[in-house]
Design a protein around this motif. Structure first.
Motif, short mmCIF file in Angstrom:
data_model
loop_
_atom_site.label_atom_id
_atom_site.label_comp_id
_atom_site.label_asym_id
_atom_site.label_seq_id
_atom_site.Cartn_x
_atom_site.Cartn_y
_atom_site.Cartn_z
N HIS A 229 47.38 17.14 -4.19
CA HIS A 229 46.01 16.74 -4.53
C HIS A 229 45.06 17.60 -3.70
O HIS A 229 45.46 18.18 -2.70
N VAL A 230 43.82 17.65 -4.17
CA VAL A 230 42.88 18.61 -3.59
C VAL A 230 41.61 17.93 -3.10
O VAL A 230 40.97 17.18 -3.85
N ILE A 231 41.26 18.20 -1.84
CA ILE A 231 39.96 17.80 -1.31
C ILE A 231 39.11 19.06 -1.23
O ILE A 231 39.56 20.09 -0.73
N GLU A 232 37.89 19.00 -1.76
CA GLU A 232 37.05 20.19 -1.88
C GLU A 232 35.69 20.03 -1.19
O GLU A 232 34.77 19.47 -1.77
N GLU B 172 25.41 31.64 -4.01
CA GLU B 172 26.63 31.96 -3.27
C GLU B 172 27.23 30.66 -2.74
O GLU B 172 26.52 29.80 -2.22
N MET B 173 28.53 30.51 -2.89
CA MET B 173 29.21 29.29 -2.48
C MET B 173 30.16 29.55 -1.33
O MET B 173 30.73 30.63 -1.22
N MET B 174 30.36 28.53 -0.52
CA MET B 174 31.39 28.56 0.52
C MET B 174 32.28 27.36 0.23
O MET B 174 31.85 26.22 0.45
N GLU B 175 33.46 27.63 -0.31
CA GLU B 175 34.29 26.53 -0.80
C GLU B 175 35.66 26.49 -0.13
O GLU B 175 36.28 27.52 0.13
N ILE B 176 36.10 25.29 0.09
CA ILE B 176 37.45 25.04 0.60
C ILE B 176 38.18 24.18 -0.43
O ILE B 176 37.61 23.19 -0.92
N GLU B 177 39.40 24.57 -0.79
CA GLU B 177 40.27 23.67 -1.54
C GLU B 177 41.40 23.33 -0.58
O GLU B 177 42.14 24.22 -0.15
N TYR B 178 41.51 22.05 -0.26
CA TYR B 178 42.47 21.62 0.75
C TYR B 178 43.55 20.79 0.09
O TYR B 178 43.28 19.77 -0.54
N PHE B 179 44.80 21.29 0.19
CA PHE B 179 45.91 20.73 -0.58
C PHE B 179 46.71 19.74 0.27
O PHE B 179 47.19 20.09 1.35
N VAL B 180 46.83 18.52 -0.25
CA VAL B 180 47.51 17.46 0.51
C VAL B 180 48.42 16.66 -0.42
O VAL B 180 48.31 16.75 -1.64
N ARG B 181 49.31 15.88 0.16
CA ARG B 181 50.08 14.92 -0.64
C ARG B 181 49.14 13.87 -1.22
O ARG B 181 48.20 13.46 -0.53
N GLY B 182 49.42 13.44 -2.42
CA GLY B 182 48.55 12.47 -3.09
C GLY B 182 48.26 11.25 -2.23
O GLY B 182 47.12 10.79 -2.14
N GLU B 183 49.30 10.78 -1.53
CA GLU B 183 49.10 9.54 -0.74
C GLU B 183 48.21 9.77 0.49
O GLU B 183 47.73 8.83 1.09
#
Lengths: 463, 463
Positions: free
Chosen positions: A319-322, A214-225
């Motif tokens: 861009h995505v921080i996970e 089982e996973m607990m995941e976040i995909e966090y969307f930001v500007r590339g810079e």
């Protein structure tokens, strides 16, 4: 005087707990069982028992509280395990999520080509495959780690689907849906808890690496810079989550992946590692996935997966921080870190020093003896408490033995009903960690313990 | 005076809501999306969005509270989806969990043999298969409904495993483990929440019947002679759970299965049916499985799966009563039953009259206007509340429009921060159902709403 007087004779300190000791406690107290045990078990698959389910639910609930409920910038999702097969073409998993395998034509066994030194020859187990004169290994072939099945009545290529190997893709394919209804703009994240499946060749170390997890995941969307800054921020946030819930800071470290370790989608990954009994190992991965996933899904689906900034009049692909944490693995770290033994008045005590919010049972109500109205009064108190939080009533055996049982499942508070209770309405409240016992009015218990559960907790492991 | 004065002009009554209206609300407000929508969707598979996840989590939490936390006689379990394949031989699913299918040699389509009247001929859709002169149907063949896959690197018969078609078997194979550690004796039950998969030929009606779904199952173990009494008791208990959470009693009924409807394991089953938009349909099944499952697993595993009664000095195989509820289906019933429209001051209002404990968001904090310090004060209140329960802060658009949005997601309480708040610290507390607005001190909100959430709820639908 109630119960037994209890005083630890040694200071508490980080135990050198072995994985076997943790596995034995899990079995003995019904936290975790080998799956399908009556049929000899299914390799590396586990079932959670009574306390294990509740501990795992609490781990997931604390994650949820921290990353969804107490933040403004997060949207929740629960995508299906079975997804459209094009998803895995776009994500790169059909092509890239593979391990190299070799077959031995002699013994007919199959081995991971890059782990031959961890494997045993089928004819002569004391040597590795390829080292015996009869070994006849094929060239390495890529073996995909996704479980495959067929949906619908006909088994053809069009009906082939996969059990998702990560929950992340369910987030990416819903990016447009979320943008439409959730009124968020980058930086914002989508959080998800759910099962994933990987047909690992070498699972192991109990629930550390399993094929179903089982996973607990976040995909966090930001500007590339802004990606590097957010990558750093999430490492700090996630590190604090583990320590806030009681993991010893000196049992955690950050490790940056080398270029040869990076997944096919990642431009940078750092692992939060925990000092498991088998050594430092990945607890949570925090990857910078760049714009790989959204760009690939845009290409494969023909949909625009970008954010249009009305203020600046421009569209961009976030861009995505996970931050990605295995629930089972997190639970194992909490168990290992909480496991302690000490000597109390000449007898060994095993205790799980779990954060009270993680503990499967918050309070155990124990009549000192099974007479003089004590069981009935204890039961009343128990029924009041269990309306607020998980509680237990236990009237069997000596009081010392009942305390030991609650210590082993990590129950933070023991409540003893004795002769004085019947006179003045007070009970003994015992603290799992300090073993301190105080008398408090029974009527105040729900309120008092409820308040303690809401407070920050100072781990005795740091004392 | 704060916000808009709101008074319904018609009495609330059960709406004739259509499934399409519910689906549209779910999409519009981000409760539920078609899975993998950017790839054209995966048939009958759905993803839960922000409010949908929270509603579903609340449904599961209320089930858990009622059947695990507030009972003495229940043990929790969370077994793996992938089980040892012998399980399905013993359970009878490999042999008996099938639908009869026919193929048409002309149009190459496949149909359920017992549902030809619901299907359309591939050449002439206005007639049923077999009715067109060119139709050339095969004899019916049994088609197993379990999803099949392979575990480990080699695809051979020994590696074939199945996605569980019910969670129940995970309970039966753990019966012995639970007896050993949990110190229970019949009557007692094991409760489990988890996903199951059925390769249904004819899924449909939105989330009513899907191939991937989540079950909330109890297996309750009793002496054979007590089975009928417990079957009756569980029907009453489960019926009350649905109505306690706000389902209208006249939208529920019990229906006993006829002999030709019974599953291969069942000696008697009654369904709790709900009046869905498509008509009365199964909501929860309550089966008497007899000693079928434990006896079969004992036979196939060679383990004794019985209870030894030390008082009577005898062993017996318990019989099983099984209340089995689909989480997705239960959520759909709550949505349908809560869906209401009414006219308020000349404008239509759509409102989900969900039980406050089921509502995804408990309170929305709204500054009346975006100036004079109101947004800042509202945000402070919101941050206090969200530490206790899910809350929202919304400052965009007219106050009426913001109320409408919260009504549509079923938020029971709206809190408006206005000029008076800045003077005397009070806010307007608006009730979703009565539209009554009262002024209360902002500092009391967390306590007041927390208490309301703990109280029994009187559904306005019964008013």
């Amino acid at each position: 005087m109630t119960g037994i007087a209890e005083q630890p004779t040694e200071a508490s300190h980080p135990p050198e707990v072995t994985l076997d000791e943790v596995v034995a406690l899990c079995k003995r107290r019904g936290f975790i069982f080998q799956s399908s045990e009556i049929y000899g078990g299914l390799a590396s698959t586990y079932d959670y028992g009574h306390y294990g389910v509740q501990l795992k639910n609490n781990v997931k609930a604390e994650w949820w509280r921290a990353v969804v409920q107490e933040r403004d910038d997060m949207v929740a999702l629960d995508a299906a395990i079975l997804m459209h097969p094009r998803t895995w073409e776009a994500s790169g998993h059909l092509e890239g999520f593979t391990d190299p395998m070799v077959d031995c034509r002699t013994c007919k066994l199959r081995f991971r080509a890059d782990k031959l030194e961890d494997s045993a020859c089928g004819r002569k187990p004391s040597v590795h495959p390829g080292e015996h004169s009869e070994c006849d290994l094929t060239e390495p072939r890529q073996f995909n780690l996704m479980f495959e099945t067929f949906m619908g009545p006909v088994r053809d290529d069009a009906a082939r689907v996969y059990l998702r190997p990560e929950t992340a893709q369910g987030i990416f394919v819903n990016f447009k849906n979320v943008l439409q209804f959730a009124r968020k703009k980058p930086p914002f994240g989508i959080a998800q808890v759910g099962k994933a499946f990987r047909n690992e060749i070498t699972p192991g170390n109990f629930i550390f690496r399993t094929r179903e997890f089982e996973m607990m995941e976040i995909e966090y969307f930001v500007r590339g810079e802004d990606a590097d800054r957010w990558h750093q921020q999430w490492m700090e946030d996630r590190m604090r989550w583990h320590t806030d819930l009681g993991i010893r800071p000196d049992h955690l470290r950050l490790r940056k992946h080398g270029p040869d370790e990076l997944s096919h989608y990642s431009s940078a990954t750092s692992d939060i590692e925990y000092l498991f009994p088998m050594g430092w190992s990945e607890l949570e991965g925090i990857a910078n996935r760049g714009d790989y996933d959204l760009s690939r899904h845009a290409e494969f689906s023909g949909e625009k997966l970008e954010y249009y900034d009305q203020d600046k009049g421009e569209a961009f692909v976030p861009h995505v921080i996970e931050p990605s944490l295995g629930a089972d693995r997190s639970l194992l770290a909490f168990l290992v870190d909480a496991y302690d033994t000490e000597e109390v008045e000449g007898r060994k005590r095993t205790v799980l020093r779990l954060h009270p919010r993680l503990a499967p049972v918050k309070a155990a109500v124990l009549p000192l003896v099974s007479k003089a109205g004590m069981p009935e009064r204890a039961r009343e108190i128990y029924e009041q408490l269990r309306a607020r939080f998980p509680a237990e009533f236990d009237e069997g055996g000596s009081i010392g033995r009942r305390y030991r049982r609650q210590d082993e499942i990590g129950t933070p508070w023991g409540i003893t009903v004795d002769g004085q209770t019947m006179e003045d309405g007070t009970v003994t409240l015992r603290d799992r960690d300090s073993l301190e016992q105080v008398r408090v009015p029974a009527d105040d218990l729900a309120e008092r313990l409820g308040a303690k559960l809401a407070e920050p907790w100072l781990s005795p492991k740091l004392g």
